[in-house]
Write a protein that holds these residues in place. Structure first.
Motif, PDB file in Angstrom:
ATOM      1  N   LEU A 189      -6.425   1.690   1.535  1.00  0.00           N
ATOM      2  CA  LEU A 189      -5.746   0.879   1.641  1.00  0.00           C
ATOM      3  C   LEU A 189      -7.099  -0.206   2.550  1.00  0.00           C
ATOM      4  CD1 LEU A 189      -3.151  -0.768   1.897  1.00  0.00           C
ATOM      5  CD2 LEU A 189      -3.136  -0.099   4.364  1.00  0.00           C
ATOM      6  N   GLN A 220      -5.709   7.438  -4.253  1.00  0.00           N
ATOM      7  CA  GLN A 220      -4.761   6.402  -4.020  1.00  0.00           C
ATOM      8  C   GLN A 220      -5.505   5.121  -3.428  1.00  0.00           C
ATOM      9  OE1 GLN A 220      -1.348   6.264  -4.907  1.00  0.00           O
ATOM     10  NE2 GLN A 220      -2.060   3.974  -4.765  1.00  0.00           N
ATOM     11  N   THR A 225      -4.574   1.475  -2.870  1.00  0.00           N
ATOM     12  CA  THR A 225      -3.545   0.474  -2.342  1.00  0.00           C
ATOM     13  C   THR A 225      -4.248  -1.044  -1.522  1.00  0.00           C
ATOM     14  OG1 THR A 225      -2.320   1.947  -1.557  1.00  0.00           O
ATOM     15  CG2 THR A 225      -1.076  -0.087  -1.206  1.00  0.00           C
ATOM     16  N   ALA A 242      -0.770   2.630 -11.953  1.00  0.00           N
ATOM     17  CA  ALA A 242       0.049   2.586 -11.454  1.00  0.00           C
ATOM     18  C   ALA A 242       1.628   3.372 -11.550  1.00  0.00           C
ATOM     19  CB  ALA A 242       0.348   0.951 -11.242  1.00  0.00           C
ATOM     20  N   THR A 256      -3.698  -1.982  -7.286  1.00  0.00           N
ATOM     21  CA  THR A 256      -3.115  -1.229  -7.034  1.00  0.00           C
ATOM     22  C   THR A 256      -2.509   0.308  -7.593  1.00  0.00           C
ATOM     23  OG1 THR A 256      -2.431  -2.173  -4.801  1.00  0.00           O
ATOM     24  CG2 THR A 256      -1.177  -0.308  -5.362  1.00  0.00           C
ATOM     25  N   SER A 285      -3.213  -4.692   0.050  1.00  0.00           N
ATOM     26  CA  SER A 285      -2.225  -5.643   0.347  1.00  0.00           C
ATOM     27  C   SER A 285      -2.561  -7.211  -0.369  1.00  0.00           C
ATOM     28  CB  SER A 285      -1.600  -5.134   1.956  1.00  0.00           C
ATOM     29  OG  SER A 285      -2.923  -6.138   2.390  1.00  0.00           O
TER      30      SER A 285
END
Length: 123
Positions: A11, A118, A120, A40, A91, A122
């Motif tokens: 993240l 993954q 991600t 995605a 993402t 923000s």
């Protein structure tokens, strides 16, 4: 046979950076052109970047040019994807893949795939 294992996802805030790694098993890593793809939620898998067997030649999707850099270290059997200036639309699950031709943007032409990592971003 080549087995691929990605790592380095996580993240991050928009504008940040991540470096993905893809470690390959076997002694024939340098025989394969390598690629990075991403998928995605609800979307098809899309090409991100590719690198030739020697690492001299690279090829990018337009949407990552100037932000992402693909590289490889054949002595370490590893391919990397340095991702800078990340955006929320980056993402996705990122996959590395190995194939015999370069450059190849069609995922069906790659023979070996990792399990994905993954990423991600923000806002």
């Amino acid at each position: 046979q080549v087995q691929l294992v990605e790592s380095g996802g996580g993240l991050v805030q928009a504008g940040g950076s991540l470096r993905l790694s893809c470690a390959a098993s076997g002694r024939t890593f340098s025989s394969y052109a390598m690629g990075w793809f991403r998928q995605a939620p609800g979307k098809e898998r899309e090409f991100v970047a590719a690198i030739s067997r020697s690492g001299i030649s690279v090829y990018y999707a337009d949407f990552v040019k100037g932000r992402f850099t693909i590289s490889r270290d054949n002595a370490k059997n590893t391919v990397y994807l340095q991702m800078n200036s990340l955006k929320p639309e980056d993402t996705a699950v990122y996959y590395c893949a190995g194939g015999h031709r370069f450059p190849v943007v069609d995922s069906h032409e790659y023979d070996y795939w990792g399990q994905g990592t993954q990423v991600t971003v923000s806002s």
